[in-house]
Design an enzyme around this catalytic site. Structure first.
Site, mmCIF file in Angstrom:
data_model
loop_
_atom_site.group_PDB
_atom_site.id
_atom_site.type_symbol
_atom_site.label_atom_id
_atom_site.label_comp_id
_atom_site.label_asym_id
_atom_site.label_seq_id
_atom_site.Cartn_x
_atom_site.Cartn_y
_atom_site.Cartn_z
ATOM 1 N N ARG A 274 -5.685 -3.118 12.539
ATOM 2 C CA ARG A 274 -4.423 -2.594 12.811
ATOM 3 C C ARG A 274 -4.526 -1.022 12.682
ATOM 4 N NH1 ARG A 274 0.054 -0.507 9.006
ATOM 5 N NH2 ARG A 274 1.771 -0.050 10.241
ATOM 6 N N HIS B 6 2.656 6.314 14.113
ATOM 7 C CA HIS B 6 2.454 6.194 12.552
ATOM 8 C C HIS B 6 2.559 7.613 12.235
ATOM 9 C CE1 HIS B 6 0.479 3.722 8.844
ATOM 10 N NE2 HIS B 6 0.993 5.052 8.371
ATOM 11 N N GLU C 11 7.138 2.294 9.440
ATOM 12 C CA GLU C 11 8.025 2.743 8.419
ATOM 13 C C GLU C 11 8.975 3.868 8.756
ATOM 14 O OE1 GLU C 11 5.758 4.089 4.928
ATOM 15 O OE2 GLU C 11 4.821 1.928 4.708
ATOM 16 N N ASN D 257 5.359 -3.610 4.754
ATOM 17 C CA ASN D 257 4.490 -2.922 3.883
ATOM 18 C C ASN D 257 5.063 -2.728 2.605
ATOM 19 O OD1 ASN D 257 3.234 -2.218 6.428
ATOM 20 N ND2 ASN D 257 3.731 0.031 6.294
ATOM 21 N N TYR E 45 4.400 -2.011 -1.643
ATOM 22 C CA TYR E 45 3.482 -1.459 -2.858
ATOM 23 C C TYR E 45 4.218 -1.709 -4.160
ATOM 24 C CZ TYR E 45 1.009 0.654 1.043
ATOM 25 O OH TYR E 45 0.086 0.923 2.088
ATOM 26 N N GLU F 48 0.627 -3.946 5.560
ATOM 27 C CA GLU F 48 -0.089 -3.086 4.423
ATOM 28 C C GLU F 48 0.362 -3.608 3.121
ATOM 29 O OE1 GLU F 48 0.991 1.201 4.642
ATOM 30 O OE2 GLU F 48 0.864 1.349 6.838
HETATM 31 C C1 PNW Z 1 2.474 3.957 3.470
HETATM 32 N N1 PNW Z 1 7.173 5.861 -0.588
HETATM 33 O O1 PNW Z 1 3.016 5.167 3.210
HETATM 34 C C2 PNW Z 1 2.148 4.296 4.814
HETATM 35 O O2 PNW Z 1 1.917 3.605 6.017
HETATM 36 C C3 PNW Z 1 0.611 4.708 4.690
HETATM 37 O O3 PNW Z 1 0.223 5.689 5.962
HETATM 38 C C4 PNW Z 1 0.246 5.048 3.328
HETATM 39 O O4 PNW Z 1 -1.022 5.926 3.372
HETATM 40 C C5 PNW Z 1 0.270 4.253 2.528
HETATM 41 O O5 PNW Z 1 1.733 3.739 2.500
HETATM 42 C C6 PNW Z 1 0.135 4.484 0.981
HETATM 43 O O6 PNW Z 1 0.817 5.686 0.614
HETATM 44 C C7 PNW Z 1 4.234 5.130 2.257
HETATM 45 O O7 PNW Z 1 7.310 6.869 -1.100
HETATM 46 C C8 PNW Z 1 4.217 6.380 1.690
HETATM 47 O O8 PNW Z 1 8.041 5.185 -0.759
HETATM 48 C C9 PNW Z 1 5.305 6.754 0.654
HETATM 49 C C10 PNW Z 1 6.242 5.719 0.160
HETATM 50 C C11 PNW Z 1 6.033 4.512 1.111
HETATM 51 C C12 PNW Z 1 5.118 4.206 1.856
#
Ligand code: PNW
Length: 457
Positions: A78, A122, A167, A298, A300, A364
């Site tokens: 991707r 992106h 995002e 995505n 985290y 992601e």
């Molecule tokens: C994503 N938040 O970014 C992106 O899609 C990527 O490009 C990035 O490298 C990756 O996650 C890791 O950070 C985010 O603050 C950045 O909630 C910030 C947030 C969420 C996603």
């Protein structure tokens, strides 16, 4: 031998990157300037003044990089196309040399048996469009559709899976709300306009694309601290209100228009108080709600909140007054993000229940850690355990009925981590920026085995 945990046959395994984070070659072959070039070159915006000028030099090293992907056994890569490479001024004529690069990359991938998944946006908006209002301007949505059509026209004989946006919450609320991302604007009303125009851009572009269509959102289950320990715990009316409000802003502000053709009531009330609703025109929701095949997720970490009477909304969360965004104890990544794999299963199960018509794909998931190089290895056991935990969470969600089709790790490489520059390393492959040497970390070797067995031992 059958692994402990086995994924369904045909489960898709891959890895992801994004144009500005890996390509470099910022001034080559007619590429225009993006808002991230401008932002990164502005002192004080990115840690240590890092920029994406060189990044992983993927623009030149893609043949070696594709060989590495093939060695890992990836089904899918991707990546995103850079709007300013393809349409340097944002609108107007396409730049054939920019499209040539993506054609070379796609051909290299196909030659290695890897399926390209293209994301059209992106975050690298052409600076020229920002100068004309950026995502706060409605015209940007129409220019995006033209650019998307230009990429599609060149590559659709070889690429069949298309994601419009990555995002949009981050583009709108970190770009125009908190200003920690490009273009660095801090204006709640501009952020809500940006969110709507990004959705409109998605719908307009989707109308002209063929193949498997996707939209990728950053999503998180919104929970109170007590709910992390006990998912079933009853909430006070105040806490339930805080959870509902943040869920509306983060998740449903994008999910509901794109998949159901409506805005959540809470969001409309907030937008009304932050600049008004005039930019949401009759017919927009019909355009936004195009049939799509896949929802890209995505994930985290969960978003942890509780009610707090006096709390003032942070800039990235306009309207979330009376909400306390809680940092919790426990294991964290180098970003300071809590490690809670159960948040991913919870999210997947909820999405499949509330939006049953769309397939799910984790586009992601991954983590930054303080990696060390030991000889010719990177023993990143913390990343292996992060990925292991989250893959088990995916499996659990599938068992609970979630229609999850695949998993793409973020990221294939260490790369330009936005406002953190090169300090945060998310890769399963280490980049030594001085030499551009690629070194698969232990997590990459572990992932290769997972892919090979279609499961976890
Ligand atoms: C994503 N938040 O970014 C992106 O899609 C990527 O490009 C990035 O490298 C990756 O996650 C890791 O950070 C985010 O603050 C950045 O909630 C910030 C947030 C969420 C996603």
């Amino acid at each position: 031998m059958t692994p402990d945990i086995e994924f369904p046959e045909g489960f898709i395994w891959g890895a992801a990157t994004a144009s500005y984070q890996v390509e470099g070659a910022a001034r080559e072959d007619g590429r225009g300037v993006s808002i991230w070039d401008t932002f990164a070159r502005t002192p004080g915006k990115v840690a240590d003044g890092h920029t994406g000028d060189v990044a992983c030099d993927h623009y030149h090293r893609y043949p070696e990089d594709v060989r590495l992907m093939a060695d890992l056994g990836l089904d899918v890569y991707r990546f995103s196309t850079a709007w300013p490479r393809v349409v340097p001024d944002g609108s107007g004529p396409a730049n054939p040399r920019g499209l040539d690069f993506y054609e070379r990359l796609v051909d290299e991938l196909l030659g290695a048996g890897i399926t390209p998944y293209v994301t059209l946006y992106h975050w690298d908006l052409p600076q020229n469009l920002e100068d004309r209002g950026g995502w706060a301007s409605r015209d940007t949505a129409y220019y995006f559709a033209d650019y998307a059509a230009a990429v599609h026209a060149r590559l659709s004989d070889r690429v069949s899976t298309w994601t419009t946006l990555n995002e949009p919450w981050v583009s709108a609320f970190l770009g125009y709300g908190s200003g920690v991302h490009a273009p660095g604007v801090t204006d709640a009303s501009a952020a809500f306009k940006a969110a709507h125009h990004l959705l409109l851009a998605h719908g307009l572009a989707a109308q002209n694309l063929t193949g498997t269509l996707a939209l990728t959102l950053n999503m998180a289950p919104v929970v109170t601290p007590a709910q992390i320990l006990d998912a079933g715990i009853a909430l006070s009316a105040e806490d339930a209100g805080a959870v509902g409000l943040v869920d509306a802003l983060l998740n449903r502000q994008f999910l509901d228009p794109a998949l159901k053709g409506v805005y959540p009531r809470e969001v409309l009330e907030i937008v009304e108080r932050h600049g008004g609703l005039d930019h949401i025109r009759d017919g927009d929701l019909e355009i936004i709600c195009q049939p799509i095949d896949l929802l890209g997720i995505n994930y985290y970490n969960p978003c942890v909140v509780q009610a707090s009477a006096g709390a003032v909304a942070p800039l990235a969360w306009p309207g979330a007054d009376g909400v306390d965004f809680v940092s919790i104890e426990g294991p964290q990544t180098a970003m300071g993000w809590p490690i809670i794999p159960s948040g991913l299963s919870r999210l997947l199960v909820r999405l499949s229940r509330d939006y049953p018509d769309v397939g799910l794909l984790v586009t992601e998931n991954g983590a930054a850690f303080h990696d060390k190089v030991v000889g010719d290895r990177v023993p990143d056991t913390d990343r292996v355990s992060y990925l292991d935990g989250h893959l088990r969470a995916c499996h659990e969600a599938i068992e609970a009925g979630a229609d999850l089709r695949g998993y793409l790790v973020w990221s294939l490489f260490d790369n330009f981590e936005w406002a953190e520059g090169y300090h945060q390393r998310f890769g399963i492959v280490r980049i030594d920026y001085a030499t551009q040497r690629r070194l698969p970390k232990d997590s990459a070797l572990w992932y290769r085995d997972v892919i090979q067995r279609n499961g976890i031992e």
